[in-house]
Design a protein around this motif. Structure first.
Motif, short mmCIF file in Angstrom:
data_model
loop_
_atom_site.label_atom_id
_atom_site.label_comp_id
_atom_site.label_asym_id
_atom_site.label_seq_id
_atom_site.Cartn_x
_atom_site.Cartn_y
_atom_site.Cartn_z
N LEU A 110 0.80 -1.01 0.05
CA LEU A 110 -0.06 0.07 -0.09
C LEU A 110 0.95 1.28 -0.01
O LEU A 110 0.60 2.30 -0.79
N LEU A 111 1.86 1.11 0.83
CA LEU A 111 2.74 2.33 0.89
C LEU A 111 3.58 2.51 -0.65
O LEU A 111 3.37 3.75 -1.11
N GLY A 112 4.01 1.50 -1.16
CA GLY A 112 4.55 1.73 -2.63
C GLY A 112 3.81 2.27 -3.54
O GLY A 112 3.76 2.96 -4.34
N TYR A 117 1.33 6.74 -6.74
CA TYR A 117 0.00 7.58 -7.18
C TYR A 117 0.38 8.86 -7.01
O TYR A 117 -0.17 9.61 -7.90
N LEU A 118 1.08 9.37 -5.86
CA LEU A 118 1.46 10.64 -5.72
C LEU A 118 2.43 11.05 -7.04
O LEU A 118 2.10 12.23 -7.31
N MET A 119 3.11 10.28 -7.26
CA MET A 119 4.08 10.55 -8.59
C MET A 119 3.29 10.86 -9.87
O MET A 119 3.63 11.90 -10.30
N ALA A 120 2.32 10.13 -9.63
CA ALA A 120 1.56 10.22 -11.18
C ALA A 120 0.82 11.34 -11.14
O ALA A 120 0.74 11.86 -12.42
N VAL A 121 0.43 11.95 -10.13
CA VAL A 121 -0.37 13.00 -10.12
C VAL A 121 0.32 14.39 -10.03
O VAL A 121 -0.09 15.56 -10.17
N ALA A 256 -4.91 8.45 -12.73
CA ALA A 256 -3.67 7.98 -12.20
C ALA A 256 -4.05 6.67 -11.63
O ALA A 256 -3.18 5.88 -11.19
N VAL A 257 -5.20 6.45 -11.20
CA VAL A 257 -5.46 5.18 -10.36
C VAL A 257 -5.16 4.04 -11.11
O VAL A 257 -4.47 3.08 -10.92
N GLY A 258 -5.95 4.00 -12.70
CA GLY A 258 -5.51 2.76 -13.30
C GLY A 258 -4.04 2.81 -13.88
O GLY A 258 -3.51 1.65 -13.89
N ALA A 259 -3.52 3.92 -14.10
CA ALA A 259 -2.15 4.03 -14.20
C ALA A 259 -1.24 3.40 -13.29
O ALA A 259 -0.13 2.78 -13.47
N ALA A 326 9.62 3.37 -3.38
CA ALA A 326 8.44 2.80 -3.70
C ALA A 326 8.95 1.40 -4.07
O ALA A 326 8.56 -0.01 -3.66
N SER A 327 10.09 1.08 -4.86
CA SER A 327 10.60 -0.03 -5.21
C SER A 327 11.07 -0.83 -3.88
O SER A 327 10.93 -2.05 -3.83
N LEU A 328 11.69 -0.13 -3.17
CA LEU A 328 12.21 -0.92 -1.82
C LEU A 328 11.17 -1.51 -1.10
O LEU A 328 11.10 -2.62 -0.33
N ASN A 329 9.90 -0.66 -0.97
CA ASN A 329 8.68 -1.16 -0.25
C ASN A 329 8.41 -2.46 -1.12
O ASN A 329 7.89 -3.31 -0.19
#
Length: 407
Positions: A110-112, A117-121, A256-259, A326-329
């Motif tokens: 979920l954290l990742g 998601y925040l990056m996408a927007v 951004a959700v689907g992406a 995100a990758s590390l999570n």
């Protein structure tokens, strides 16, 4: 230097928060099912401070590396008080125990997802297709063919008066797709460059313009250019630029959700691939410790990841910083679900082994078997702990003496 230090601290803090939330996932799901949670602490070592709320003690310890959640009766072999016995974790249904034990990894996932998601927007997600596929030879604009023997001249895209514009003169237009140059097929832009650089003088070029095919002749001049290997040589140049796909793709709050789901799936596949390749990359880590070139694809420790995060902040590459976090999570979440003790995945595997075993015994008219004796698995657990500790020591050492650096 200050930006680097800030980046290292921020990344290390992000890891600590992620691991602390991992344990919080165990605690919250255990409490939701009615299990007794004795303690929830962030960090290890001596206690800095603590407080009790209800039946649970919360606190902070001096070493901010991870944390722990103490649930009464995680196995039938754990000691519990008479008061705790009815709410011991091992007494609950298999699916509930599975949810509690997997909640830590789910928290990482979920954290990742939230980070992506925040990056996408905001800053956008990396365009994976553009990075992995050849750039098509579609013309964006024409330019001039001029000599450039220094980096400054290469970066200067202006056209001096009188500079030849062979592509424009031949009729090449925006949107044209180059099919072949001098009779050689050019499926990618790199193919176009290779043929053009070897050419000189009138050169036949076939392009697709809409639904039609056009035959053009470009008079390619030979000019001196600084090449990627640092040498200056004479090459052919037609004066045209290709349409370069964007490095990042931006989305609104809804798209951004689907992406993010799609991008997360790609990252899960990459994480699984890295786990499979993990053992074969260890020799390269050992080689790096003793002076060998550090392969950027070798495993890194928390130290190495924090250093890369610091360099990303120092160079203003915040997208890389958050992408790495995100990758590390995702990696920690997947790794923790491996069916090996002492990871959560090992405990989950034992719980389901007991469930399937008792189901089979029931079909045969036998009573349920007793709980698995964890003490018999202590030797295997110790081997895994020793191997894990050794790998951690190797990666930390490599990240100190020969770290992976951003170019």
């Amino acid at each position: 230097m200050l930006a680097y230090i800030i980046g290292v601290v921020l990344f290390a803090l992000g890891i600590c928060i992620s691991v602390a939330l991992h344990e919080a996932g165990h605690m919250l799901t255990a409490k939701a099912f009615g299990m007794k949670v004795r303690r929830y602490f962030v960090g290890f070592g001596p206690t800095v401070f603590s407080w009790r709320r209800g039946e649970t003690e919360y606190g902070l310890k001096w070493i901010p590396l991870g944390g722990f959640c103490d649930i009464a009766g995680m196995t039938a072999l754990d000691e519990v008080t008479p008061e705790e016995a009815p709410r011991a974790m091992w007494r609950f249904k298999t699916w509930k125990r599975t949810v509690v034990m997997s909640a830590g990894s789910i928290t990482h996932f979920l954290l990742g997802f939230v980070v992506l998601y925040l990056m996408a927007v905001t800053m956008g997600l990396p365009n994976i297709a553009a990075a992995s596929e050849p750039i098509p030879p579609v013309i964006d604009a024409t330019s001039c063919a001029r000599a450039a023997t220094t980096t400054a001249q290469l970066n200067d895209e202006s056209c001096p008066p009188g500079s030849p514009q062979p592509a424009k003169a031949a009729g090449l237009m925006h949107g044209d797709k180059i099919l072949s140059v001098n009779g050689k097929p050019t499926p990618a832009w790199t193919d176009v460059l290779k043929v053009v650089q070897d050419a000189g003088g009138p050169t036949p070029v076939v392009v697709q313009r809409g639904n039609a095919t056009k035959n053009l002749v470009i008079d390619i001049p030979r000019v001196k250019r600084l090449t990627s290997d640092g040498t200056v040589r004479e090459v052919g140049m037609m004066g045209a630029k290709t349409v370069v796909p964007p490095a990042n793709l931006h989305y609104n709050g809804l798209t951004a959700v689907g992406a993010t789901f799609s991008f997360t799936g790609t990252m899960f596949a990459q994480t699984a691939q890295r786990l499979v390749q993990f053992p074969e990359r260890i020799p390269a880590v050992v080689s790096a410790i003793f002076g060998g070139e550090r392969d950027p694809n070798t495993p890194v420790s928390v130290v190495g990841a924090s250093r890369i995060g610091g360099e990303a902040v120092q160079q203003g590459l915040w997208q890389l910083f958050f992408f790495l976090l995100a990758s590390l999570n995702f990696f920690i979440g997947v790794f923790n679900l491996l069916p090996l003790l002492p990871m959560d995945g090992g405990h989950i595997a034992i719980v389901w082994y007991e469930r399937v075993r008792d189901w089979i015994r029931g079909l045969r008219g036998k009573a349920a078997g007793g709980p698995v004796d964890y003490t018999k698995l202590s030797a295997v657990t110790m081997v895994i702990v020793v191997i894990g500790g050794g790998i951690t020591l190797l990666t930390v050492t490599a990240d100190i003496v020969n770290p992976i650096r951003l170019q």
